[in-house]
Structure formats: structure tokens, C-alpha cells
Write an enzyme that holds these catalytic residues in place. Structure first.
Site, PDB file in Angstrom:
ATOM      1  N   ARG A 178       6.115   9.941  30.708  1.00 55.13           N
ATOM      2  CA  ARG A 178       6.271  10.575  29.393  1.00 55.13           C
ATOM      3  C   ARG A 178       4.988  11.230  28.901  1.00 55.13           C
ATOM      4  O   ARG A 178       5.021  12.283  28.245  1.00 55.13           O
ATOM      5  CB  ARG A 178       6.711   9.499  28.384  1.00 55.13           C
ATOM      6  N   ARG A 188      -7.182  13.080  31.938  1.00 64.97           N
ATOM      7  CA  ARG A 188      -6.888  11.919  32.798  1.00 64.97           C
ATOM      8  C   ARG A 188      -5.621  12.214  33.598  1.00 64.97           C
ATOM      9  O   ARG A 188      -4.719  12.863  33.099  1.00 64.97           O
ATOM     10  CB  ARG A 188      -6.576  10.671  31.958  1.00 64.97           C
ATOM     11  N   PHE A 248      12.506 -10.396  22.835  1.00 62.06           N
ATOM     12  CA  PHE A 248      11.121  -9.928  22.975  1.00 62.06           C
ATOM     13  C   PHE A 248      10.943  -9.141  24.279  1.00 62.06           C
ATOM     14  O   PHE A 248      10.265  -8.113  24.306  1.00 62.06           O
ATOM     15  CB  PHE A 248      10.177 -11.140  22.943  1.00 62.06           C
TER      16      PHE A 248
HETATM   17  C1  IN0 Z   1       3.567  -5.689  26.411  1.00 60.44           C
HETATM   18  C2  IN0 Z   1       4.964  -5.217  26.695  1.00 60.44           C
HETATM   19  C3  IN0 Z   1       5.931  -6.310  27.058  1.00 60.44           C
HETATM   20  C4  IN0 Z   1       6.745  -6.888  26.120  1.00 60.44           C
HETATM   21  C5  IN0 Z   1       7.674  -7.877  26.491  1.00 60.44           C
HETATM   22  C6  IN0 Z   1       7.785  -8.305  27.781  1.00 60.44           C
HETATM   23  C7  IN0 Z   1       6.989  -7.754  28.758  1.00 60.44           C
HETATM   24  C8  IN0 Z   1       7.084  -8.179  30.091  1.00 60.44           C
HETATM   25  C9  IN0 Z   1       6.284  -7.616  31.057  1.00 60.44           C
HETATM   26  C10 IN0 Z   1       5.359  -6.652  30.735  1.00 60.44           C
HETATM   27  C11 IN0 Z   1       5.249  -6.217  29.434  1.00 60.44           C
HETATM   28  C12 IN0 Z   1       6.039  -6.751  28.413  1.00 60.44           C
HETATM   29  O1  IN0 Z   1       5.527  -4.421  25.654  1.00 60.44           O
HETATM   30  C13 IN0 Z   1       4.674  -3.540  24.935  1.00 60.44           C
HETATM   31  C14 IN0 Z   1       5.471  -2.654  23.988  1.00 60.44           C
HETATM   32  C15 IN0 Z   1       4.559  -1.883  23.006  1.00 60.44           C
HETATM   33  O2  IN0 Z   1       3.415  -2.198  22.850  1.00 60.44           O
HETATM   34  N1  IN0 Z   1       5.067  -0.858  22.374  1.00 60.44           N
HETATM   35  C16 IN0 Z   1       4.278   0.008  21.460  1.00 60.44           C
HETATM   36  C17 IN0 Z   1       4.671   1.424  21.625  1.00 60.44           C
HETATM   37  C18 IN0 Z   1       3.758   2.183  22.528  1.00 60.44           C
HETATM   38  O3  IN0 Z   1       4.222   3.169  23.109  1.00 60.44           O
HETATM   39  O4  IN0 Z   1       2.558   1.830  22.611  1.00 60.44           O
HETATM   40  C19 IN0 Z   1       4.578  -0.309  20.015  1.00 60.44           C
HETATM   41  O5  IN0 Z   1       3.695  -0.098  19.179  1.00 60.44           O
HETATM   42  O6  IN0 Z   1       5.675  -0.779  19.727  1.00 60.44           O
HETATM   43  C20 IN0 Z   1       3.785  -2.718  25.843  1.00 60.44           C
HETATM   44  O7  IN0 Z   1       3.956  -1.506  25.956  1.00 60.44           O
HETATM   45  N2  IN0 Z   1       2.762  -3.365  26.510  1.00 60.44           N
HETATM   46  C21 IN0 Z   1       2.514  -4.741  26.365  1.00 60.44           C
HETATM   47  C22 IN0 Z   1       1.208  -5.167  26.144  1.00 60.44           C
HETATM   48  C23 IN0 Z   1       0.931  -6.483  25.932  1.00 60.44           C
HETATM   49  C24 IN0 Z   1       1.980  -7.407  25.931  1.00 60.44           C
HETATM   50 CL1  IN0 Z   1       1.661  -9.075  25.624  1.00 60.44          CL
HETATM   51  C25 IN0 Z   1       3.298  -7.018  26.145  1.00 60.44           C
HETATM   52  C26 IN0 Z   1       1.802  -2.553  27.290  1.00 60.44           C
HETATM   53  C27 IN0 Z   1       2.061  -2.412  28.822  1.00 60.44           C
HETATM   54  C28 IN0 Z   1       0.901  -1.647  29.439  1.00 60.44           C
HETATM   55  C29 IN0 Z   1       3.346  -1.635  29.124  1.00 60.44           C
HETATM   56  C30 IN0 Z   1       2.170  -3.785  29.487  1.00 60.44           C
END
Ligand code: IN0
Length: 277
Positions: A178, A188, A248
Site C-alpha cells: 500500500r 526508501r 485483538f
Molecule cells: C501489531 C499488530 C498486531 C495486532 C494483533 C495481532 C498481531 C499478531 C501478529 C503481528 C501483529 C499483530 O497490529 C498493528 C495494527 C496497527 O498498529 N494499526 C495502526 C494503523 C497503521 O497503519 O499504522 C493503527 O493506528 O491502528 C500493527 O500494524 N503492528 C503491530 C505492532 C505492535 C503490536 Cl504489539 C501489534 C505493526 C506491524 C509492523 C504490522 C507488526
């Protein structure tokens, strides 16, 4: 820390706050630590001689109740997070040791992987899967360990490393597909050459001719590559017992699927950042 959480993530803060009480603080801290690490990785104005060692030692900072760093981060919210990082650390230090260990261990592995990849490009599909493992697959593996440590999920969940890795890879590959335009503007590149090289000699060609058959075939192959992980994600979600933990995990996956549907065959990916409502 919850105020910090709301600043760095609009919608995801709500998703964290609906978790079972036992998991809220560990997941909130884990999320903020990872965002802190991301902020260091993304700040290209911070000299590599300082940035790379900080990425590698970042996990140790969690044990220092007074540590913070000023002037690092590529947006105001991230600079605020790092400048007030001692608050994250005091919540970290209040967590049960089992949770601290999981968070620090994942942060150590991720920081080292990020520093390794700061010097090399994503060429092959193997590079692509490896890079995504470090920045997102490890998050899935860490969350599984937190869920198992809480007793809310089975001990077997933390052993399914491949399934947990796939949860992160689907999310990260969706973001990378995206964010073509945003990442290109920032200089990047995360799209693997093994894919885009079949359709162009330079990545900017897609931006100049977004509706060409080559450009559309390329975004479609990026989406198809991400979709490989769907079956493992369904298997992972199938193992989750707690309804709040399930939500979640499922919400970001559902948002990723909607994004993949929206960007498939969509030339706008090459000229703007396509967002779902
Ligand atoms: C996430 C993940 C996440 C949530 C739930 C289960 C998961 C299992 C495996 C891996 C990741 C999992 O979800 C978030 C969602 C998020 O941050 N959304 C942003 C929108 C955006 O585009 O930034 C929002 O503000 O709502 C996620 O993207 N990541 C993430 C980071 C830490 C944790 Cl603890 C959970 C980042 C990433 C890089 C995709 C892992």
C-alpha cells in the site's frame, strides 16, 4: 503510557484497551517499545553511526528507569514518545518478569535485524520474508508468548512460530504494498526486486505510468505474495480461545484483507496512499 499510546496510534489504542485486564499493560508496553524502535529505525536524519548501535542496544534501555532521548524521531508524536521514554520504562519495570523477558528478547532480535537490514537492500523473495520477519513476524511470535504467559491461551500457541510469523507478515506485506508512493517519496524501497524487476527497470516507472499493464501486474503480484499467508493466519486465529484476544488479533487482519482488496489492480497505489475508510 495510555496517553502516549493514543498519540502514536489512533485506532489501535482502542483495540488494545478492549483486551483482558491481565494483558492490557504487557501489550501496551510491547506496542510502545516497538514503536520506539521503529521511530529510531525510520529517522534517516539521525546519523547511522549513532542510529545502528542504538537499534542494537535499544532492548537494554527498558531496564533503565531514567532513559530517554531527545530530538530523535521522524514526526512530533515519535519525538515525544522517545523524549518521554522513561515513562514507558517505569511501566515496563512494573510488569511481571515473564512479560519483561518476552518484550526485551523480541526487542533485541528486532533491533539487530533492523540494523542488519539498514545496510542491505531487499532483493530476493527470501530477503523480503526475512526483513518482514524481523519487523513484523517477531511481533506475532512475541504476542503469542505474552498470550501463553498470561494463561489465557494455551502453552501450544507460543510454539507455533510459523503461524505467528505469518500473522505479522500478512500485515507488513500489506503495508509495504500500500505504501509504495509514500516510501518512494521518502527514498526508501521495500518492494523486492525479484518481483518489480519483472515489470520495470526502475521502481519510479510505475509512478510515471500507473495504468500500464506492467504496473498493474506488479501490484497484483505484490498482493498475491501477501495472500500466501492467509491460510496460516486462519489456522492461528483458530487456536485462539479468549474472545477479546481473538478480536485483538482478528481486527488488524480484517483491515489488511480490506486493504488488499482495495489495492488489487488499483493504479492509484502509484500516485497516492490508498486508505480504506
Ligand atoms: C501489531 C499488530 C498486531 C495486532 C494483533 C495481532 C498481531 C499478531 C501478529 C503481528 C501483529 C499483530 O497490529 C498493528 C495494527 C496497527 O498498529 N494499526 C495502526 C494503523 C497503521 O497503519 O499504522 C493503527 O493506528 O491502528 C500493527 O500494524 N503492528 C503491530 C505492532 C505492535 C503490536 Cl504489539 C501489534 C505493526 C506491524 C509492523 C504490522 C507488526
Amino acid at each position: 503510557s495510555y496517553a502516549a499510546l493514543n498519540r502514536v496510534s489512533r485506532s489501535f489504542a482502542v483495540v488494545i484497551q478492549q483486551l483482558p485486564e491481565e494483558l492490557k499493560d504487557p501489550v501496551c508496553v510491547f506496542y510502545l517499545v516497538l514503536r520506539g524502535l521503529d521511530s529510531v529505525e525510520d529517522d534517516m536524519t539521525y546519523a547511522a553511526e549513532k542510529r545502528l548501535p542504538l537499534l542494537r542496544s535499544f532492548y537494554l534501555k527498558s531496564y533503565d528507569a531514567n532513559w530517554n532521548i531527545k530530538g530523535v524521531g521522524d514526526s512530533d508524536d515519535y519525538r515525544t514518545l522517545l523524549a518521554n521514554y522513561h515513562k514507558v520504562n517505569s511501566l515496563f519495570l512494573s510488569l511481571d518478569e515473564r512479560y519483561q523477558k518476552v518484550i526485551a528478547d523480541i526487542c533485541c532480535k528486532m533491533g539487530n535485524g533492523m540494523a542488519d537490514y539498514a545496510e542491505k537492500k531487499v532483493n530476493t523473495l527470501t530477503d523480503y520474508d526475512n526483513y518482514c520477519h524481523y519487523v513484523a513476524g517477531l511481533v506475532g511470535i512475541g504476542l503469542s508468548s505474552l498470550f501463553s504467559a498470561s494463561g489465557l491461551e494455551s502453552e501450544r500457541l507460543q510454539e507455533e512460530l510459523e503461524l505467528a510469523n505469518s500473522m505479522g507478515l500478512l500485515l507488513q506485506k500489506t503495508n509495504i504494498s500500500r505504501d509504495y508512493y509514500e516510501d518512494l517519496s521518502l527514498g526508501r524501497v521495500f518492494w523486492p526486486r525479484q518481483i518489480w524487476g519483472k515489470y520495470a527497470t526502475r521502481l519510479e516507472e510505475f509512478h510515471n505510468k500507473p495504468t500500464s499493464p506492467e504496473a498493474l501486474a506488479c501490484i497484483n503480484e505484490m498482493v498475491t505474495n501477501a495472500l500466501q499467508h492467509v491460510s496460516n493466519c486462519i489456522l492461528y486465529l483458530h487456536m485462539i480461545r479468549d474472545p477479546q484476544v481473538f478480536r485483538f488479533c482478528a481486527i488488524p487482519q480484517v483491515m489488511a484483507m480490506a486493504t488488499l482488496a482495495k489495492i488489487y489492480n488499483n493504479p492509484n497505489v502509484y500516485t497516492e496512499v490508498v486508505k480504506i475508510r
